[in-house]
Design a protein around this motif. Structure first.
Motif, PDB file in Angstrom:
ATOM      1  N   THR A   1       8.437  -2.698 -26.416  1.00  0.00           N
ATOM      2  CA  THR A   1       7.795  -1.760 -25.499  1.00  0.00           C
ATOM      3  C   THR A   1       8.849  -1.016 -24.698  1.00  0.00           C
ATOM      4  OG1 THR A   1       6.205  -1.459 -23.713  1.00  0.00           O
ATOM      5  CG2 THR A   1       7.438  -3.483 -23.686  1.00  0.00           C
ATOM      6  N   VAL A   2       8.583   0.262 -24.463  1.00  0.00           N
ATOM      7  CA  VAL A   2       9.560   1.094 -23.767  1.00  0.00           C
ATOM      8  C   VAL A   2       9.144   1.366 -22.318  1.00  0.00           C
ATOM      9  CG1 VAL A   2      10.427   2.222 -25.837  1.00  0.00           C
ATOM     10  CG2 VAL A   2       8.450   3.201 -24.632  1.00  0.00           C
ATOM     11  N   SER A   3       8.026   0.802 -21.904  1.00  0.00           N
ATOM     12  CA  SER A   3       7.588   1.090 -20.531  1.00  0.00           C
ATOM     13  C   SER A   3       6.686  -0.021 -20.035  1.00  0.00           C
ATOM     14  CB  SER A   3       6.851   2.422 -20.482  1.00  0.00           C
ATOM     15  OG  SER A   3       5.823   2.432 -21.445  1.00  0.00           O
ATOM     16  N   PHE A   4       6.573  -0.075 -18.708  1.00  0.00           N
ATOM     17  CA  PHE A   4       5.641  -1.047 -18.136  1.00  0.00           C
ATOM     18  C   PHE A   4       4.982  -0.417 -16.931  1.00  0.00           C
ATOM     19  CE2 PHE A   4       7.981  -2.409 -14.331  1.00  0.00           C
ATOM     20  CZ  PHE A   4       9.273  -2.017 -14.625  1.00  0.00           C
ATOM     21  N   ARG A   5       3.826  -0.937 -16.605  1.00  0.00           N
ATOM     22  CA  ARG A   5       3.175  -0.465 -15.387  1.00  0.00           C
ATOM     23  C   ARG A   5       2.698  -1.644 -14.565  1.00  0.00           C
ATOM     24  NH1 ARG A   5      -1.545   3.350 -17.261  1.00  0.00           N
ATOM     25  NH2 ARG A   5      -0.193   3.961 -18.959  1.00  0.00           N
ATOM     26  N   VAL A   6       2.704  -1.422 -13.272  1.00  0.00           N
ATOM     27  CA  VAL A   6       2.301  -2.464 -12.336  1.00  0.00           C
ATOM     28  C   VAL A   6       1.051  -1.965 -11.647  1.00  0.00           C
ATOM     29  CG1 VAL A   6       2.982  -3.813 -10.327  1.00  0.00           C
ATOM     30  CG2 VAL A   6       4.719  -3.093 -11.989  1.00  0.00           C
ATOM     31  N   VAL A   7      -0.015  -2.711 -11.771  1.00  0.00           N
ATOM     32  CA  VAL A   7      -1.284  -2.238 -11.216  1.00  0.00           C
ATOM     33  C   VAL A   7      -1.927  -3.328 -10.369  1.00  0.00           C
ATOM     34  CG1 VAL A   7      -1.710  -0.585 -13.070  1.00  0.00           C
ATOM     35  CG2 VAL A   7      -2.572  -2.897 -13.277  1.00  0.00           C
ATOM     36  N   THR A   8      -2.851  -2.903  -9.534  1.00  0.00           N
ATOM     37  CA  THR A   8      -3.585  -3.878  -8.736  1.00  0.00           C
ATOM     38  C   THR A   8      -4.823  -4.344  -9.485  1.00  0.00           C
ATOM     39  OG1 THR A   8      -4.900  -4.215  -6.745  1.00  0.00           O
ATOM     40  CG2 THR A   8      -4.602  -1.936  -7.451  1.00  0.00           C
ATOM     41  N   GLY A   9      -5.037  -5.637  -9.520  1.00  0.00           N
ATOM     42  CA  GLY A   9      -6.253  -6.175 -10.112  1.00  0.00           C
ATOM     43  C   GLY A   9      -7.370  -6.230  -9.092  1.00  0.00           C
ATOM     44  N   HIS A  10      -6.990  -6.097  -7.848  1.00  0.00           N
ATOM     45  CA  HIS A  10      -7.932  -6.248  -6.750  1.00  0.00           C
ATOM     46  C   HIS A  10      -8.992  -5.151  -6.756  1.00  0.00           C
ATOM     47  CE1 HIS A  10      -9.165  -7.769  -2.913  1.00  0.00           C
ATOM     48  NE2 HIS A  10      -9.027  -6.593  -2.354  1.00  0.00           N
ATOM     49  N   GLU A  11      -8.556  -3.939  -7.067  1.00  0.00           N
ATOM     50  CA  GLU A  11      -9.450  -2.777  -7.088  1.00  0.00           C
ATOM     51  C   GLU A  11     -10.715  -3.018  -7.899  1.00  0.00           C
ATOM     52  OE1 GLU A  11      -9.813   0.390  -6.114  1.00  0.00           O
ATOM     53  OE2 GLU A  11      -8.292   0.049  -4.597  1.00  0.00           O
ATOM     54  N   SER A  12     -10.570  -3.804  -8.954  1.00  0.00           N
ATOM     55  CA  SER A  12     -11.701  -3.945  -9.854  1.00  0.00           C
ATOM     56  C   SER A  12     -12.857  -4.727  -9.230  1.00  0.00           C
ATOM     57  CB  SER A  12     -11.259  -4.609 -11.154  1.00  0.00           C
ATOM     58  OG  SER A  12     -10.600  -5.811 -10.864  1.00  0.00           O
ATOM     59  N   THR A  13     -12.646  -5.286  -8.039  1.00  0.00           N
ATOM     60  CA  THR A  13     -13.761  -5.943  -7.347  1.00  0.00           C
ATOM     61  C   THR A  13     -14.765  -4.910  -6.877  1.00  0.00           C
ATOM     62  OG1 THR A  13     -12.448  -5.812  -5.330  1.00  0.00           O
ATOM     63  CG2 THR A  13     -12.532  -7.949  -6.447  1.00  0.00           C
ATOM     64  N   LYS A  14     -14.278  -3.700  -6.645  1.00  0.00           N
ATOM     65  CA  LYS A  14     -15.154  -2.686  -6.066  1.00  0.00           C
ATOM     66  C   LYS A  14     -16.023  -2.054  -7.141  1.00  0.00           C
ATOM     67  CE  LYS A  14     -11.634  -1.721  -2.665  1.00  0.00           C
ATOM     68  NZ  LYS A  14     -10.521  -0.834  -2.341  1.00  0.00           N
ATOM     69  N   ALA A  15     -17.199  -1.647  -6.734  1.00  0.00           N
ATOM     70  CA  ALA A  15     -18.112  -0.997  -7.670  1.00  0.00           C
ATOM     71  C   ALA A  15     -17.426   0.241  -8.261  1.00  0.00           C
ATOM     72  CB  ALA A  15     -19.395  -0.610  -6.955  1.00  0.00           C
ATOM     73  N   GLN A  16     -16.765   1.001  -7.387  1.00  0.00           N
ATOM     74  CA  GLN A  16     -16.078   2.214  -7.826  1.00  0.00           C
ATOM     75  C   GLN A  16     -14.608   1.887  -8.089  1.00  0.00           C
ATOM     76  OE1 GLN A  16     -17.508   5.336  -8.146  1.00  0.00           O
ATOM     77  NE2 GLN A  16     -19.443   4.268  -7.861  1.00  0.00           N
ATOM     78  N   SER A  17     -14.345   1.132  -9.118  1.00  0.00           N
ATOM     79  CA  SER A  17     -12.968   0.760  -9.418  1.00  0.00           C
ATOM     80  C   SER A  17     -12.126   2.006  -9.655  1.00  0.00           C
ATOM     81  CB  SER A  17     -12.922  -0.126 -10.656  1.00  0.00           C
ATOM     82  OG  SER A  17     -11.585  -0.251 -11.088  1.00  0.00           O
ATOM     83  N   GLN A  18     -10.945   2.025  -9.018  1.00  0.00           N
ATOM     84  CA  GLN A  18     -10.064   3.180  -9.237  1.00  0.00           C
ATOM     85  C   GLN A  18      -9.112   2.944 -10.404  1.00  0.00           C
ATOM     86  OE1 GLN A  18      -8.138   4.454  -5.621  1.00  0.00           O
ATOM     87  NE2 GLN A  18     -10.057   4.382  -4.505  1.00  0.00           N
ATOM     88  N   ILE A  19      -9.227   1.798 -11.040  1.00  0.00           N
ATOM     89  CA  ILE A  19      -8.354   1.541 -12.183  1.00  0.00           C
ATOM     90  C   ILE A  19      -8.817   2.410 -13.359  1.00  0.00           C
ATOM     91  CG2 ILE A  19      -7.566  -0.167 -13.851  1.00  0.00           C
ATOM     92  CD1 ILE A  19      -7.720  -2.271 -11.750  1.00  0.00           C
ATOM     93  N   PRO A  20      -7.928   3.277 -13.858  1.00  0.00           N
ATOM     94  CA  PRO A  20      -8.310   4.146 -14.977  1.00  0.00           C
ATOM     95  C   PRO A  20      -8.204   3.381 -16.293  1.00  0.00           C
ATOM     96  CG  PRO A  20      -6.080   4.669 -14.228  1.00  0.00           C
ATOM     97  CD  PRO A  20      -6.543   3.498 -13.417  1.00  0.00           C
ATOM     98  N   TRP A  21      -9.176   2.536 -16.557  1.00  0.00           N
ATOM     99  CA  TRP A  21      -9.090   1.619 -17.701  1.00  0.00           C
ATOM    100  C   TRP A  21      -8.779   2.352 -18.997  1.00  0.00           C
ATOM    101  CZ3 TRP A  21      -8.403  -3.268 -16.821  1.00  0.00           C
ATOM    102  CH2 TRP A  21      -8.872  -3.810 -15.617  1.00  0.00           C
ATOM    103  N   GLU A  22      -9.323   3.546 -19.155  1.00  0.00           N
ATOM    104  CA  GLU A  22      -9.109   4.300 -20.389  1.00  0.00           C
ATOM    105  C   GLU A  22      -7.623   4.535 -20.677  1.00  0.00           C
ATOM    106  OE1 GLU A  22     -11.236   5.371 -22.824  1.00  0.00           O
ATOM    107  OE2 GLU A  22     -12.539   3.946 -21.798  1.00  0.00           O
TER     108      GLU A  22
END
Ligand code: SAH
Length: 241
Positions: A134-155
């Motif tokens: 892999t040539v890249s990595f990303r660090v994201v919050t898992g916490h956001e997904s608790t919210k109804a309006q998750s801001q995690i762009p899963w796509e």
């Protein structure tokens, strides 16, 4: 002077030389959930300690109040250390604290810390990038997904990036389900690393379909690594042996 300081991920020797210097000089240390509270023992005699959070992340002081505690301390003491786990800018809200101080004219400096996002996988023998994998990595919050309006762009997570989820253990079931929904194979490699860089570090390796059952009861703090790089632990594991 306020030093917005990273305390590293837990192993006290991962504290930077600069962080250690200001901790020893501090007149007051403002801290919250630290991966290693032993760091505070480095403070000089007479140093004040202000605790602004509880183990349970649901009961921390509101950020606005923490900002104000730091500002008030800067008016009272010469050397203020605001100590945060890992690095202040990686889900550490260091930027918000800096802006609050700047608006009030208080002087500050940032002291970067070793972030758990990279160091904890490293202590588990999992490189966040690896040539040919892999040539890249990303660090994201898992916490956001608790919210109804998750801001995690899963796509967006269809990529081959290594994904490191912080604050995600309580959402492990949702995270793995979402990743399978967007097309990752059910047998895709994933790791959960608990209390990384501490003597009681525990790593559990699995697949998107079985990791929840295997890792859900691990103690916090814990982070999640998703990617082919997880398999390198077979060759690179070193710390828990
Ligand atoms: N600023 C910090 C991250 C703050 S968010 C940093 O740069 O490391 C807090 C999250 O970090 C936790 O929920 C957990 O996912 C992760 N974390 C911090 N220390 C950890 C450790 N020693 N082991 C595993 N995960 C850790």
């Amino acid at each position: 002077m306020v030093y917005l300081t990273g305390a590293g991920p837990g192993d006290i020797e991962l504290l930077t030389v600069k962080a250690l210097r200001v901790i020893r000089e501090a007149d007051v240390i403002i801290y919250d959930r630290l991966a290693n509270p032993e760091i505070l023992e480095e403070a000089k005699d007479g140093c004040e300690f202000i605790y602004v959070g509880k183990e349970d992340s649901h009961h921390t002081l509101p950020q606005e109040e923490i900002n104000e505690v730091i500002y008030q301390a800067s008016q009272q003491y010469e050397t203020v250390v605001r100590l945060k786990g890992g690095d202040p800018f990686v889900f550490g809200r260091g930027g918000e604290e800096g802006i609050h101080l700047r608006e009030r004219g208080a002087a500050f400096a940032f002291i970067p810390g070793v972030t758990s996002a990279i160091a904890v996988p490293e202590y588990a023998g999992i490189p966040v990038t690896h040539r040919g994998i892999t040539v890249s990595f990303r660090v994201v919050t898992g916490h956001e997904s608790t919210k109804a309006q998750s801001q995690i762009p899963w796509e967006n997570y269809r990529t081959d990036d290594t994904i490191v989820f912080l604050m995600g253990l309580h959402r492990l079931e949702t995270i793995t389900r979402k990743l399978i929904e967007i097309g990752k194979p059910a047998d895709f490699p994933i790791a959960v690393i608990s209390r990384g860089t501490r003597p009681d570090q525990q790593t559990v390796i699995g697949t998107l379909s079985d990791i929840y059952d295997r890792a859900k009861d691990l103690p916090t703090p814990a982070l999640i690594v998703v990617g082919e790089v997880v398999k390198l632990r077979d060759q690179l594991g070193w710390f828990e042996q």
